[in-house]
Design a protein around this motif. Structure first.
Motif, short mmCIF file in Angstrom:
data_model
loop_
_atom_site.label_atom_id
_atom_site.label_comp_id
_atom_site.label_asym_id
_atom_site.label_seq_id
_atom_site.Cartn_x
_atom_site.Cartn_y
_atom_site.Cartn_z
N LEU A 71 0.83 -1.21 0.00
CA LEU A 71 0.00 0.00 0.00
C LEU A 71 0.86 1.26 0.00
CD1 LEU A 71 -2.72 1.39 0.13
CD2 LEU A 71 -2.78 1.00 2.60
N TYR A 72 1.94 1.18 0.75
CA TYR A 72 2.89 2.29 0.81
C TYR A 72 3.30 2.74 -0.61
CZ TYR A 72 7.33 4.65 2.01
OH TYR A 72 8.37 5.54 2.12
N TRP A 73 3.71 1.77 -1.41
CA TRP A 73 4.16 2.13 -2.77
C TRP A 73 3.01 2.58 -3.67
CZ3 TRP A 73 8.86 3.43 -2.71
CH2 TRP A 73 9.78 2.76 -1.93
N ILE A 74 1.85 1.98 -3.49
CA ILE A 74 0.70 2.44 -4.27
C ILE A 74 0.43 3.92 -3.99
CG2 ILE A 74 -1.81 2.25 -4.53
CD1 ILE A 74 -1.63 -0.64 -4.16
N LEU A 75 0.43 4.27 -2.71
CA LEU A 75 0.13 5.66 -2.35
C LEU A 75 1.23 6.60 -2.84
CD1 LEU A 75 -1.41 5.27 1.23
CD2 LEU A 75 -2.57 5.36 -0.99
N LEU A 76 2.47 6.15 -2.74
CA LEU A 76 3.58 7.00 -3.17
C LEU A 76 3.59 7.20 -4.69
CD1 LEU A 76 6.01 8.63 -2.41
CD2 LEU A 76 7.37 6.56 -2.25
N ILE A 77 3.42 6.13 -5.42
CA ILE A 77 3.39 6.26 -6.89
C ILE A 77 2.20 7.14 -7.31
CG2 ILE A 77 3.22 5.03 -9.11
CD1 ILE A 77 4.34 2.54 -7.70
N SER A 78 1.04 6.87 -6.72
CA SER A 78 -0.14 7.67 -7.06
C SER A 78 0.11 9.14 -6.77
CB SER A 78 -1.36 7.19 -6.26
OG SER A 78 -1.63 5.84 -6.54
N HIS A 79 0.74 9.41 -5.64
CA HIS A 79 1.08 10.81 -5.30
C HIS A 79 1.98 11.42 -6.37
CE1 HIS A 79 3.91 13.79 -3.63
NE2 HIS A 79 2.83 14.27 -3.05
N ASP A 80 3.05 10.69 -6.72
CA ASP A 80 4.03 11.24 -7.65
C ASP A 80 3.46 11.44 -9.05
OD1 ASP A 80 5.80 11.24 -5.58
OD2 ASP A 80 7.28 9.91 -6.50
N LEU A 81 2.56 10.56 -9.44
CA LEU A 81 1.98 10.67 -10.78
C LEU A 81 0.68 11.49 -10.77
CD1 LEU A 81 2.56 7.11 -12.32
CD2 LEU A 81 4.10 9.07 -12.22
N ASN A 82 0.37 12.01 -9.59
CA ASN A 82 -0.83 12.85 -9.46
C ASN A 82 -2.12 12.10 -9.84
OD1 ASN A 82 -2.04 15.26 -8.77
ND2 ASN A 82 -1.88 16.13 -10.83
N ILE A 83 -2.21 10.88 -9.31
CA ILE A 83 -3.38 10.03 -9.54
C ILE A 83 -4.23 9.99 -8.27
CG2 ILE A 83 -4.09 7.60 -9.81
CD1 ILE A 83 -1.51 7.33 -11.62
N ASN A 84 -5.52 10.24 -8.39
CA ASN A 84 -6.42 10.08 -7.24
C ASN A 84 -6.82 8.60 -7.20
OD1 ASN A 84 -8.64 9.82 -5.53
ND2 ASN A 84 -9.21 11.98 -5.83
N ILE A 85 -6.11 7.86 -6.37
CA ILE A 85 -6.22 6.40 -6.43
C ILE A 85 -7.57 5.89 -5.90
CG2 ILE A 85 -5.01 6.01 -4.23
CD1 ILE A 85 -4.76 3.83 -7.39
N LEU A 86 -8.14 6.57 -4.90
CA LEU A 86 -9.44 6.12 -4.38
C LEU A 86 -10.53 6.30 -5.44
CD1 LEU A 86 -9.45 7.26 -0.63
CD2 LEU A 86 -8.58 5.16 -1.67
N ASP A 87 -10.50 7.45 -6.07
CA ASP A 87 -11.45 7.71 -7.15
C ASP A 87 -11.27 6.72 -8.31
OD1 ASP A 87 -13.19 9.72 -6.54
OD2 ASP A 87 -12.60 10.97 -8.25
#
Lengths: 115, 115, 115, 115
Positions: A71-87
């Motif tokens: 989950l850590y990496w999912i959140l970090l990658i999503s942050h860096d690529l500016n992806i709203n992962i929950l949405d």
């Protein structure tokens, strides 16, 4: 309990303190995600269904930590690529809802392209 | 935007409608997590740093969907094993904070056991 | 049947004809190896032991091709890094022989560090 | 140097001495293959191209052993499923030769379905 947004902030703060952004290119981030996923799998290697039933009870914390690493990496990658992962996940479930129509997919583990 | 709790509910509803719990033993769930992580990696295979910079801009949605697929399994496994994954991640970051002391880890990508 | 040496020559000839050495840095080669290994795994996802017994009979060729894809990268990486992979495996089995003493490891799937 | 056939015999002898065939169902074998492939990848995580160039010189033996671990599972699975893996690879290269025609694929890392 922290929200996902607060966790992301905490992750970025952790990274910035160590000046690690310099190493965080998408390829290595994805690769790290995959390596952590393998560590989840490793818990179940060679174990029979019966052994696993017991194992998940006595090793809940260890398995939880490996899942947290993914989950850590999912959140970090999503942050860096500016992806709203929950949405994105919300919409992906809707997509899967259409890809796997209940009447065709019920009680089957067949992939959508073979349904 | 849905909260993680709401997403978990949606995922379980999606699963129950298809009666898929019968297939969801921990080994296959972990394996699915790992397979989806590989699909994230696949986006970056063979691409140079420069190509990736461009690629993540033009393929944000596709990458986002793959990340969502990984998140999907994390939430589902955590649900099934009764793991509070947000709490676990919160504590894992604290643990990493100690495993990687700032003064030793700064500007280094060395693993904690070799610091 | 070709020997491993002849297969390596064939692989390199295939690569050189396409001028692909330029893409073959160790990180992407390793990542490709891992992605192909995932494709082997994918064949067994969600299937019960009984289903797999049937599946491996009717899908031997498909599984074989995925295994061959993994072997392809092993031989290519070994070639590029100048590793004699058959010799290395030979010695690795000897090492495992000591890591897993018969009297301790018999009938157990425990990792060597927990035996 | 041992031939592949001799290595397979050695692997089976190693397994039989420990009575491990009981654990070797195809799903766990494939999963083990994938986990070992991840250990190859791990060697290159976070390292820059320049660092890797140095690393593969000083860590050839360690990388070789990880590759050997992957090969180990390939040979074992192939044995158990009665697949002639050298022959299969030989034919797979021929297939790839057609999938990636030289005039289209030269100097490109594009997947065959997008060529």
């Amino acid at each position: 309990m922290k929200s996902v947004e607060e966790l992301v902030k905490k992750i970025i703060k952790f990274r910035d303190a160590r000046n690690w952004k310099q190493f965080h290119n998408p390829k290595d981030l994805a690769l790290s995600l995959s390596l952590e996923a393998s560590e989840v799998v490793e818990h179940f290697q060679w174990k029979s269904e019966k052994e696993i039933k017991e194992y998940v009870k006595t090793n809940k914390d260890e398995i939880g930590e490996e899942l947290a690493d993914v989950l850590y990496w999912i959140l970090l990658i999503s942050h860096d690529l500016n992806i709203n992962i929950l949405d994105t996940l919300d919409k992906k479930i809707d997509k899967n809802d259409k890809k796997y129509p209940v009447d065709k997919a019920k009680n089957k583990h067949t992939k959508y392209n073979k349904l």
